[in-house]
Design an enzyme around this catalytic site. Structure first.
Site, short mmCIF file in Angstrom:
data_model
loop_
_atom_site.label_atom_id
_atom_site.label_comp_id
_atom_site.label_asym_id
_atom_site.label_seq_id
_atom_site.Cartn_x
_atom_site.Cartn_y
_atom_site.Cartn_z
N CYS A 140 5.58 9.82 -0.23
CA CYS A 140 4.23 9.34 0.07
C CYS A 140 3.16 10.17 -0.63
O CYS A 140 2.00 10.23 -0.19
CB CYS A 140 3.99 9.31 1.58
SG CYS A 140 5.23 8.34 2.46
N VAL A 192 5.12 6.58 -3.23
CA VAL A 192 6.56 6.44 -3.42
C VAL A 192 7.32 6.80 -2.14
O VAL A 192 6.95 7.72 -1.42
CB VAL A 192 7.04 7.30 -4.61
CG1 VAL A 192 6.87 8.80 -4.34
CG2 VAL A 192 8.49 6.99 -4.96
N THR A 193 8.37 6.04 -1.88
CA THR A 193 9.29 6.38 -0.79
C THR A 193 10.70 6.02 -1.21
O THR A 193 10.93 5.44 -2.27
CB THR A 193 8.90 5.70 0.53
OG1 THR A 193 9.61 6.34 1.60
CG2 THR A 193 9.23 4.22 0.54
N GLY A 197 4.11 1.12 4.97
CA GLY A 197 3.30 0.58 3.88
C GLY A 197 3.25 -0.93 3.98
O GLY A 197 4.29 -1.59 4.02
N GLY A 237 0.82 -1.19 0.00
CA GLY A 237 0.00 0.00 0.00
C GLY A 237 0.86 1.25 0.00
O GLY A 237 2.07 1.20 0.21
#
Length: 216
Positions: free
Chosen positions: A169, A75-76, A140, A72
């Site tokens: 995020c 982007v990180t 996530g 879930g």
């Protein structure tokens, strides 16, 4: 019945993709008797794009690879000096809902930082842990067959500059902060040891078994 024992795997520095596939394999092949595990790892520089991710949030990846993943969130960034923790937990056996697991993970980070007199908090509308509106930990998860994989990333002592190449995020201009700058744990090892304590306490595990590396 809740599992009483948590098996902790210390993996050291591992590339993201092989660790991700190992998590998938463990989750796909586990059964109701399989042990709950907590994987402690660092990754070389990589951007990971979650299932809710939008390409426009990856501004300028440059020489850092981007991997589309099945967790879930959006982007990180992962890189050396960041503690990454993957809880492989049978939430059905532990009688936990997904939201409660997320809350427990966030609270374990908050409790760990409180040990260093750092006042951290979670946000209901933006998973993760924050200190004075700056993000110190990202979160996530993926749930499959009633079991969790993927997890959390805590900034400890790292180069934060790559976060400026993305909207972390999905939030443009979100500032990141790290433990070392706040008087928190100074190394990934120290942060990991403390987080293992707080997570296992919140989850109610009675026994911890430590392993070096993945199962043969």
């Amino acid at each position: 019945m809740q599992a009483q024992t948590l098996h902790i795997r210390h993996l050291g520095m591992q590339d993201y993709e092989s660790t991700w596939h190992a998590m998938q394999e463990y989750t796909d092949t586990r059964d109701s008797d399989s042990q709950d595990e907590l994987w402690i790892v660092e990754h070389p520089p990589v951007f990971t794009q979650g299932q809710a991710g939008k390409s426009e949030h990856i501004l300028n990846p440059g020489d850092i690879p981007v991997i589309q993943v099945d967790r879930g969130g959006q982007v990180t960034y992962h890189g050396p000096g960041q503690l990454v923790v993957y809880p492989l937990i049978d939430i059905k056996r532990n009688k936990l809902g997904v939201r409660q697991l997320v809350n427990n993970i966030e609270q374990s980070i908050i409790d760990m930082l409180a040990y260093y007199a750092i006042n951290a908090y979670a946000k209901a509308d933006a998973p993760g842990v924050y200190v004075t509106e700056q993000k110190i930990a990202s979160l996530g998860l993926r749930i499959r067959k009633g079991c969790s994989f993927h997890g959390l990333a805590l900034n400890v002592d790292m180069d934060l500059a790559p976060f400026q190449r993305i909207n972390p995020c999905g939030y443009a201009g979100l500032e990141m902060v790290q433990c070392k700058a706040l008087g928190g744990p100074q190394t990934v090892l120290e942060a990991g040891d403390k987080l293992i304590q707080t997570f296992s306490q919140i989850m109610g595990y009675q026994q911890l078994v430590h392993h070096q590396g993945l199962a043969e």
